[in-house]
Write an enzyme that holds these catalytic residues in place. Structure first.
Site, PDB file in Angstrom:
ATOM      1  N   LEU A 169       7.888  -1.623  -2.447  1.00  0.00           N
ATOM      2  CA  LEU A 169       6.799  -1.194  -3.321  1.00  0.00           C
ATOM      3  C   LEU A 169       6.882   0.284  -3.676  1.00  0.00           C
ATOM      4  CD1 LEU A 169       3.819  -3.000  -1.542  1.00  0.00           C
ATOM      5  CD2 LEU A 169       4.918  -3.667  -3.688  1.00  0.00           C
ATOM      6  N   GLY A 170       7.448   1.086  -2.787  1.00  0.00           N
ATOM      7  CA  GLY A 170       7.507   2.516  -3.037  1.00  0.00           C
ATOM      8  C   GLY A 170       8.023   3.254  -1.829  1.00  0.00           C
ATOM      9  N   GLY A 177       7.213   6.853   0.510  1.00  0.00           N
ATOM     10  CA  GLY A 177       6.359   7.994   0.805  1.00  0.00           C
ATOM     11  C   GLY A 177       6.994   8.895   1.838  1.00  0.00           C
ATOM     12  N   VAL A 187       7.699   1.410   1.759  1.00  0.00           N
ATOM     13  CA  VAL A 187       6.631   0.414   1.905  1.00  0.00           C
ATOM     14  C   VAL A 187       7.090  -0.862   1.210  1.00  0.00           C
ATOM     15  CG1 VAL A 187       4.213  -0.134   1.476  1.00  0.00           C
ATOM     16  CG2 VAL A 187       4.892   2.237   1.903  1.00  0.00           C
ATOM     17  N   LYS A 192       4.490  -0.676   6.035  1.00  0.00           N
ATOM     18  CA  LYS A 192       5.014   0.680   5.975  1.00  0.00           C
ATOM     19  C   LYS A 192       5.976   0.870   7.144  1.00  0.00           C
ATOM     20  CE  LYS A 192       2.141   4.119   5.149  1.00  0.00           C
ATOM     21  NZ  LYS A 192       1.140   5.199   5.384  1.00  0.00           N
ATOM     22  N   ASP A 195      -4.322  15.078   3.572  1.00  0.00           N
ATOM     23  CA  ASP A 195      -3.220  14.746   2.665  1.00  0.00           C
ATOM     24  C   ASP A 195      -3.720  13.892   1.508  1.00  0.00           C
ATOM     25  OD1 ASP A 195      -0.634  14.938   1.769  1.00  0.00           O
ATOM     26  OD2 ASP A 195       0.110  13.268   2.956  1.00  0.00           O
TER      27      ASP A 195
END
Length: 812
Positions: free
Chosen positions: A508-509, A511, A516, A530, A627
């Site tokens: 999904l992405g 970080g 993830v 994650k 954050d």
């Protein structure tokens, strides 16, 4: 020989009003759309229609910016009886009555005056419309004695308790309807006179008593609103109230807003706009009696309402739900007139807004005041204030507020047993803290010694190096206790199956923590996994921190942690799946951002605020996120926001204001100045990040986006604010004129959040209150921190700083 100079002076004072300006007389009318100006052109009188209205009114407004499309109206004649067409006329009848009539000669308003001879109406340089009888020069009527929603310098209100005469400001019904609204503002003549805002007949706000110089219930009044105020009591039943400005070149007025706010507005000649210098209500605590009888309101508290010491909530269930209107009741009755030997005592509260219904009694000093209250069985509290003297309260104590400064000392009467009980509670608390601290110290020393022993053992062997954190987590995973508490623990094999062995197709992405992946469990539930990357700047500390923090939180605007997995080198967190990924994937993508219209963006802003407010004030723990950024805001199927990524979060003690760290972990562009430069973080550092995020949502640009190669998003917003060109800041995808005012308000709120000094920034509860109440006036922002930047690389890509170390920190 002295008569002629007197006559000349008399004519100069009175007839001088009409020299050099067109007047309204019995033969000279003012017809719609005509208007007249005062002698110095500061004010104008004429016919007008409010915003989004076709009704016609006769009013007086400031004439200082004739090009402005918005009129700053100070007085309306026919406010409750508008004309429906443009046939209106302002004229003086043959019997000396100033009237507003239409083309059919129907009267819509009149001054209800009669006079013989010539009568002239003129608008003075003070903004006062007067009727003068010539040649006598007598003023037979003036608009200053019949105010609508505005109070100008030189206006004197006369309050007569015998005749019940009490001119008060009356709000408009809305910003497009000047008819009489729900709110009134003026002096309530009591033993100690106070200004009140009334909603109907009930108090909505009050100023506190007047001490001859200021109103003691208004914090910071010395610098904001005290100059020029004066109250004179003739001791014959009348009060005279007025205010003036020292510099006549200053244009200033007070107005009663349609939503119940009293505003002090000054004209800024440089910026050519009206600036709100003060407003009566800045938080929920300023609303009259917000915490009920014997309740005390603290705008920085959580919750904001508490019972006075010696009192408890009357309806506990309502208080837990945030409904404090029922107030509090005593835990122990007073001993006055009782047979018990111990007399009542007083509890001192500092920096207080004193309760309503104060009474003045004669007393030599503070001690004498206290003794007189103690000797009166009906006296519940007292205070002694310079300029007023001794104040006592003989009835329910209501509308008490805790100030951060100013205010006065308030002494609450309690039964001796109530204070003793309180002292006993503190002794118990202190004892428990001492025992607990000792136990924690012993356990900590044991842990340190054991850890050191283990390390020595590891160094003396050449075996495969184990990881103590991993061992502890394996123990937790096996026994379902220890570090993870009741958090579900997933089997690695199940997560591998669910994510197709962490395939790129399921990714999904990426970080700062690691990649993830999307997954689907055997029961069909979709999840997001994650996975801690070995190359990540974050590690086991952040992993454990997120587990501990988020597993204890539940809110619709926080992402839900479903469980975790620890297996050897693998450390995984399992979340609910968010089908629309993160906010940045929409906001900064030209293909998707048009799906975020203003209504959706505003909903996202409010959702983030509600989630952050829960973290700061309403959860079991007090969390500083540290954050907050667009990529950490996930969107569900309805594009509702959920705050995620708590690896950097820190738990605060409820009484703690700020903390410091030598290890700064956050993302460049979102860090507040005090955090980036000194390692200090608090609620206000989260607010700074929220402000950056808010400006990004409105503009559709990242903060590192450069304008003119030197200005980042914050600096560009500040530049446009000072140039009064904020429309240029708005994302073209949401530049709809119908919501323009609301968008500009959000930009102003964003600039408030990113102000350089933490104490200048609003807390999240205030921000959310301002977002939900458009009638509340937003203060002007000061310069943001970090208003200049340059790219971290030649291509200008964003710098992400996840592990910045401060090598020199000055102690305080």
């Amino acid at each position: 020989m002295y008569i002629l100079p007197v006559i000349i002076l008399y004519l100069y004072v009175y007839l001088g009003f009409v020299v050099g300006t067109t007047n309204i007389t019995t033969t000279q009318f003012l017809t719609d759309p005509e208007s007249l100006t005062s002698n110095d052109s500061t004010f104008r009188i004429g016919f007008f229609s409010p915003f989004e209205s076709t009704s016609r009114y006769v009013g007086i407004w400031y004439n200082i910016d004739p090009q402005s499309s918005t009129l700053e109206v100070i007085w309306v004649a026919n406010r409750d009886n508008p004309l429906n067409d443009s046939s209106g006329m302002l004229k003086i009848s043959e019997n000396g009555d100033l009237q507003v009539i239409d083309g059919k000669n129907t009267t819509f308003w009149s001054s209800n005056t009669t006079a013989t001879g010539t009568v002239v109406a003129q608008l003075l340089d003070t903004g006062n419309l007067v009727l003068i009888s010539n040649p006598s020069g007598l003023m037979i009527w003036q608009s200053f004695e019949h105010p609508t929603d505005s109070w100008l310098p030189s206006v004197k209100f006369t309050v007569n308790q015998e005749t019940k005469e009490n001119p008060m400001l009356r709000s408009w019904k809305s910003d497009s309807d000047p008819s009489s609204g729900s709110f009134r503002f003026g002096i309530v003549p009591r033993t100690l006179p106070e200004f009140f805002t009334l909603k109907g007949d009930k108090p909505y706000w009050r100023s506190g008593p007047w001490n001859g110089y200021l109103y003691i219930g208004i914090p910071n009044m010395n610098s904001e609103v005290s100059t020029g105020f004066n109250i004179i009591d003739d001791h014959e039943g009348s009060l005279y109230v007025a205010y003036s400005v020292l510099n006549r070149s200053i244009l200033e007025r007070y107005m009663m807003n349609y939503d119940g706010l009293v505003l002090q507005k000054d004209w800024d000649f440089a910026a050519k706009r009206w600036v709100v210098k003060w407003q009566s209500i800045g938080s929920e605590c300023d609303v009259y009696g917000n915490c009920g009888a014997f309740g005390i309101c603290n705008p920085t508290g959580s919750p904001i309402c508490n019972c006075l010491t010696g009192f408890r909530p009357r309806k506990v269930d309502e208080w837990r739900q945030g409904n404090w209107s029922s107030g509090c009741a005593r835990t122990a009755e007073l001993h006055c007139d009782s047979t018990e030997k111990k007399e009542d005592v007083f509890l001192r509260l500092e920096h207080m807004k004193v309760p309503d219904y104060s009474e003045w009694i004669s007393a030599n000093d503070h001690g004498d005041c206290g003794n007189k209250c103690l000797g009166d069985c009906s006296c519940l509290a007292y205070a002694y204030y310079s300029g007023i003297g001794c104040m006592i309260w003989n009835r329910t104590l209501i509308d008490i507020q805790q100030f951060s400064g100013d205010g006065t000392d308030l002494f609450i009467r309690l039964a001796h047993s109530a204070l003793s009980e309180q002292s006993s509670k503190w002794r118990v608390i202190v004892g428990v803290l001492v025992i607990t601290s000792s136990a924690v110290f012993v356990a900590l020393m044991y842990f340190i010694c054991r850890r050191m022993k283990q390390r020595r053992g590891l160094k003396s062997t050449a075996k495969e190096k184990p990881n103590i954190w991993h061992d502890n987590m394996k123990i937790a995973a096996g026994g379902r206790n220890g570090e993870f508490g009741d958090l579900p623990l997933f089997n690695l094999e199940k997560l591998l199956t669910a994510t197709n062995d962490f395939s790129e197709g399921n990714k999904l992405g990426q970080g700062g923590f690691g990649p993830v992946y999307k997954g689907e469990l055997e029961d069909g539930q979709q999840i997001a996994v994650k996975r801690l990357s070995k190359a990540s700047g974050q590690g086991i500390e952040e992993f454990m921190n997120e587990v501990v923090v988020i597993s204890k939180l539940q809110h619709k605007n926080l992402v839900k942690l479903l469980g975790c997995c620890v297996d050897g080198e693998e450390k995984l967190l399992v979340y609910e799946y968010m089908p629309n990924k993160s906010l940045d994937s929409f906001l900064f993508d030209s293909r998707h951002k048009e799906q975020l219209d203003w209504e959706k963006r505003l909903n996202i802003i409010k959702g983030i605020c509600r989630g952050l407010l829960y973290l700061h004030r309403d959860s079991r723990l007090r969390i500083i996120h540290r954050d907050l950024k667009a990529s950490n805001i996930l969107l569900d199927e309805g594009l509702d926001p959920k705050i995620s990524d708590f690896g950097m979060a820190r738990i605060f003690d409820p009484k703690q204001d700020q903390a410091r760290t030598l290890r700064i972990a956050s993302t460049y562009g979102y860090m507040s100045p005090e955090y980036a430069m000194e390692g200090r973080f608090s609620e206000k550092s989260d607010v700074y990040s929220l402000g950056v995020l808010l400006l990004e949502i409105v503009s559709g640009k990242k903060n590192h986006f450069l304008y003119d190669e030197t200005l980042n998003l914050l600096a560009y917003a500040w530049k446009l604010w000072n140039e009064n060109e904020m429309l240029l800041f708005i994302d073209q995808k949401i530049s709809d004129p119908s919501c323009q005012e609301e968008i500009l308000r959000c930009i102003q709120l964003g600039l408030l959040c990113v102000q350089e000094l933490p104490h200048d920034r609003p807390n999240v509860s205030t921000l959310l209150y301002l977002l939900d109440n458009n009638a509340m006036v937003v203060p002007d922002p000061k310069q943001p921190g970090f208003t200049q930047t340059k790219p971290c690389s030649e291509d200008g890509q964003e710098c992400s700083v996840n592990d910045l170390t401060v090598t020199a920190v000055s102690s305080r």
